[in-house]
Design a protein around this motif. Structure first.
Motif, short mmCIF file in Angstrom:
data_model
loop_
_atom_site.label_atom_id
_atom_site.label_comp_id
_atom_site.label_asym_id
_atom_site.label_seq_id
_atom_site.Cartn_x
_atom_site.Cartn_y
_atom_site.Cartn_z
N HIS A 154 -11.86 2.35 2.15
CA HIS A 154 -10.81 2.49 3.15
C HIS A 154 -11.18 1.75 4.44
CE1 HIS A 154 -9.66 5.76 0.44
NE2 HIS A 154 -8.44 5.55 0.91
N THR B 137 -6.09 -1.35 0.41
CA THR B 137 -5.63 0.02 0.63
C THR B 137 -5.19 0.66 -0.69
OG1 THR B 137 -4.93 -0.48 2.89
CG2 THR B 137 -3.99 1.48 1.87
N VAL B 138 -4.43 -0.08 -1.48
CA VAL B 138 -3.99 0.42 -2.78
C VAL B 138 -5.19 0.70 -3.67
CG1 VAL B 138 -2.72 -0.19 -4.89
CG2 VAL B 138 -1.69 -0.63 -2.64
N ARG B 139 -6.13 -0.22 -3.70
CA ARG B 139 -7.34 -0.03 -4.53
C ARG B 139 -8.16 1.17 -4.04
NH1 ARG B 139 -9.79 -6.06 -5.60
NH2 ARG B 139 -8.10 -6.76 -6.96
N ARG C 293 -7.12 3.85 -2.63
CA ARG C 293 -6.45 5.12 -2.93
C ARG C 293 -6.59 5.53 -4.39
NH1 ARG C 293 -1.12 4.30 0.80
NH2 ARG C 293 -2.18 4.82 2.75
N ARG C 294 -6.96 4.60 -5.25
CA ARG C 294 -7.08 4.91 -6.68
C ARG C 294 -8.36 5.64 -6.97
NH1 ARG C 294 -4.89 -0.74 -9.03
NH2 ARG C 294 -2.72 -0.33 -8.61
#
Length: 149
Positions: A87, A144-146, A148-149
């Motif tokens: 993050h 950001t997408v990565r 959150r996973r």
């Protein structure tokens, strides 16, 4: 939460603290390279050169406050072992690109407080400036997408 140590990672805080560092860092690059070294513009060019220098000093002050505050908050995350590295990287790129694009669209085009350069065709400069901001934002969005996973 890291179950072995009982520590809580802070992904949201990691993201916004590093976004602050990214925005302040990009402001520093802009101010040092384009305002001082290349002398292409001041933060506020719609007045006298003295006002332009004062506006650069105010931008430099804001950037330094952002860097000091950001590093203090970053150090606190490290001390608490609460930093979410994924993050943090996402936030850094979002801050870099966010500042760049805000400057290119709001400061250059909407408010017209300054242009990238004077006495030249602005289109290539605007495309490069805003394109770089979009690219940095896109990297931040992907990270950001990565994260959150």
């Amino acid at each position: 939460m890291d179950k072995s140590s009982g520590l809580q990672h802070r992904p949201g805080r990691s993201l916004w603290v590093c976004a602050l560092l990214g925005a302040a860092g990009m402001a520093a690059v802009d101010e040092i390279v384009f305002h001082q070294i290349l002398a292409w513009h001041h933060f506020y060019d719609r007045s006298t050169p003295s006002v332009g220098l004062i506006s650069d000093g105010l931008l430099h002050t804001a950037e330094l406050v952002g860097l000091v505050a950001g590093f203090a908050l970053f150090a606190d995350l490290l001390r608490r072992r609460a930093l979410s590295t994924a993050h943090a990287w996402a936030g850094l790129f979002l801050g870099l690109g966010g500042f760049q694009l805000f400057d290119g669209i709001v400061d250059h085009k909407l408010l017209r407080v300054h242009q990238i350069r004077y006495g030249v065709d602005l289109l290539p400069y605007d495309l490069a400036w805003n394109g770089a901001g979009l690219l940095l934002l896109a990297v931040g969005a992907v990270l950001t997408v990565r994260a959150r996973r």
